[in-house]
Enzyme design. Structure first.
Site, short mmCIF file in Angstrom:
data_model
loop_
_atom_site.label_atom_id
_atom_site.label_comp_id
_atom_site.label_asym_id
_atom_site.label_seq_id
_atom_site.Cartn_x
_atom_site.Cartn_y
_atom_site.Cartn_z
N CYS A 101 66.63 93.90 48.95
CA CYS A 101 67.14 94.85 47.95
C CYS A 101 67.90 96.02 48.59
CB CYS A 101 66.02 95.36 47.06
SG CYS A 101 64.59 96.02 47.92
N ASP A 161 70.16 97.82 39.58
CA ASP A 161 69.00 97.18 40.19
C ASP A 161 69.42 95.98 41.04
OD1 ASP A 161 66.54 96.08 40.82
OD2 ASP A 161 65.68 96.54 38.85
N HIS A 181 67.54 93.85 42.40
CA HIS A 181 66.55 92.78 42.34
C HIS A 181 66.92 91.66 41.37
CE1 HIS A 181 64.41 96.47 43.64
NE2 HIS A 181 63.81 95.64 44.49
#
Length: 466
Positions: free
Chosen positions: A299, A423, A425
């Site tokens: 990440c 994000d 992820h």
């Protein structure tokens, strides 16, 4: 040219080639310049001739603007109706093509694209070709001029009026091309003029600039400085580097990455609050892209890639976005990691992001440390000031998670704050609707952070360059 946020605003664009050909029978500079000027004058006459045709791509719409001939439309047809012939990805229930509209601030509501072509078939009798041989030492110059003009009008404007504006713009662009060609001519070598469109800060909007093709941005610094002065722009942002060229809606980026997914989101409303956002264009980098299985450990690498894409796409650096391996190699070369780190799945954090940005891009960063997530709610002023003065994406790491902060909505009077989070992820495809509706790019409250975990924020500082 000023663009405002309105559904009635229309950008009409015409693109097409014009063939530049001339014979230089002398190396005399004055004589050569005169011949080239005459050739450009002939091209301007072509634009005003009965043989110029404007066409809507992938449609039966053809227009002879100089002799009032219209196929599948009429002179009084509003441009909005002509848009219905534009091929897009959207269709109504009957399957009819629908024109796509953009409502983002600072951009045109719609873009009508036309192609510039010249009619080959001419009226009258066909004559047999005649060949004539002349013994003469000369230089034959041949080039294809990439004409590319835009005009701002409204959806209610008739297509005849819009075409008239386009012909005027084409004539003006040929005049500018002539000046540029003569200015940069070296002997009998011509540098091809290259029209580029740039979206400048409000209230300027979309402007077209001619640069000589093949000449680097560095070599054009003097010309770019003059443009900054012309449009009263500050000298701390590279507005006119080629990486900043405006991408029209029908010209998607070819690398497959989404750009600026946050731009379709609605800003939160806070009492006496203001919104402070990332400035410019970035690519969304997340898990499982580039055929790399980094789910669970990559990440921070992805957040770093998003930051690197920002610096590259604003023209601050020329280096491409680094891969995971290149990021790891940079940390080893900088002395932060040992050899076994290469090829590993070891996490990195904000400090490593700072090191890589400095080692690979020469970018310095500030580190903001909070001992627990609950303190982030009080960092509105620092984050707002960062986006106001630097405008770069922020990487935040805490525990085993990393995210990218793209902006804040903050009220100085009440202390309310929301964070615009990208994000890394996410593991799916480049589906903007899924990414925004499922919150992979979205506004989050203070509860988004682990209230007891520590966090380091890496705030990249942009170079002050033109």
């Amino acid at each position: 040219m000023v663009l405002v946020d309105s559904d009635s605003v229309l950008i009409v664009r015409v693109k097409g080639p014009l063939e530049f050909r001339c014979l230089l029978d002398s190396t005399d500079v004055e004589r050569a310049h005169k011949i080239i000027s005459t050739t450009f004058q002939n091209l301007r006459s072509q634009v005003k001739s009965d043989f110029v045709v404007l066409a809507v791509p992938d449609s039966p719409v053809f227009i002879w603007p100089n002799k009032d001939v219209y196929v599948e439309t009429s002179p009084d047809t509003p441009c909005e109706d002509v848009l219905q012939w534009t091929r897009t990805d959207e269709h109504d229930s009957s399957g009819k093509r629908c024109a796509r509209k953009k409502n983002r601030k600072g951009l045109a509501a719609s873009v009508l694209n036309l192609s510039l072509v010249m009619e080959v078939t001419r009226p009258g009798c066909l004559a047999a070709p005649v060949l004539r041989k002349t013994l003469q030492k000369s230089h034959f110059l041949s080039a294809t001029l990439p004409m590319d003009c835009v005009v701002r009008t409204s959806c209610s404007t008739t297509i005849k009026e819009a075409c008239s504006q386009l012909l005027e713009a084409l004539t003006h662009q040929l005049c500018e091309m002539e000046k540029l060609t003569l200015q940069h001519m070296k002997g009998v070598t011509l540098l091809l003029p290259e029209p580029l469109h740039f979206l400048l800060p409000e209230p300027i909007g979309l402007v077209t600039v001619l640069f000589p093709a093949g000449v680097s941005d560095k070599e054009l610094e003097t010309q770019r400085r003059e443009l900054h002065q012309q449009f009263d722009l500050p000298d701390d942002w590279p507005y006119f580097r080629r990486t900043n060229v405006y991408h029209f809606p029908n010209e998607p980026y070819g690398d497959g990455y989404l750009r600026n997914p946050h731009s379709v989101l609605t800003h939160p409303t806070l009492d006496d609050g203001k919104v402070f956002l990332v400035r410019g264009v970035y690519s969304y980098h997340h898990y499982m892209q580039d055929r790399i299985s980094d789910d669970g450990w990559g990440c921070a690498y992805r957040s770093l890639q998003t930051i690197c894409s920002w610096f590259q796409q604003q023209g601050f650096v020329e280096r491409c976005v680094p891969s995971h391996r290149e990021i790891q190699q940079a940390l080893v070369d900088a002395g932060d990691k040992q050899g076994p780190f290469l090829g590993s799945r070891q996490w990195i954090g904000s400090i490593e992001v700072q090191i890589v940005l400095n080692h690979l891009l020469g970018i310095t960063s500030k580190i903001l440390f909070v001992s627990q997530g609950s303190e982030l709610a009080s960092k509105g002023r620092e984050l707002a000031n960062h986006f106001l003065t630097e405008g770069t994406p922020v990487m935040i790491g805490g525990g085993v998670l990393a995210h990218t902060i793209l902006g804040v909505a903050w009220s100085e009077t009440t202390g309310q704050i929301r964070y615009l989070i990208l994000d890394p992820h996410y593991t799916g495809g480049e589906d903007l609707q899924v990414i925004t509706e499922k919150g992979w790019c979205g506004w989050k409250g203070p509860e988004f952070w682990d209230q007891t975990a520590y966090y380091n924020l890496c705030l990249p500082q942009r170079p002050r360059v033109i």
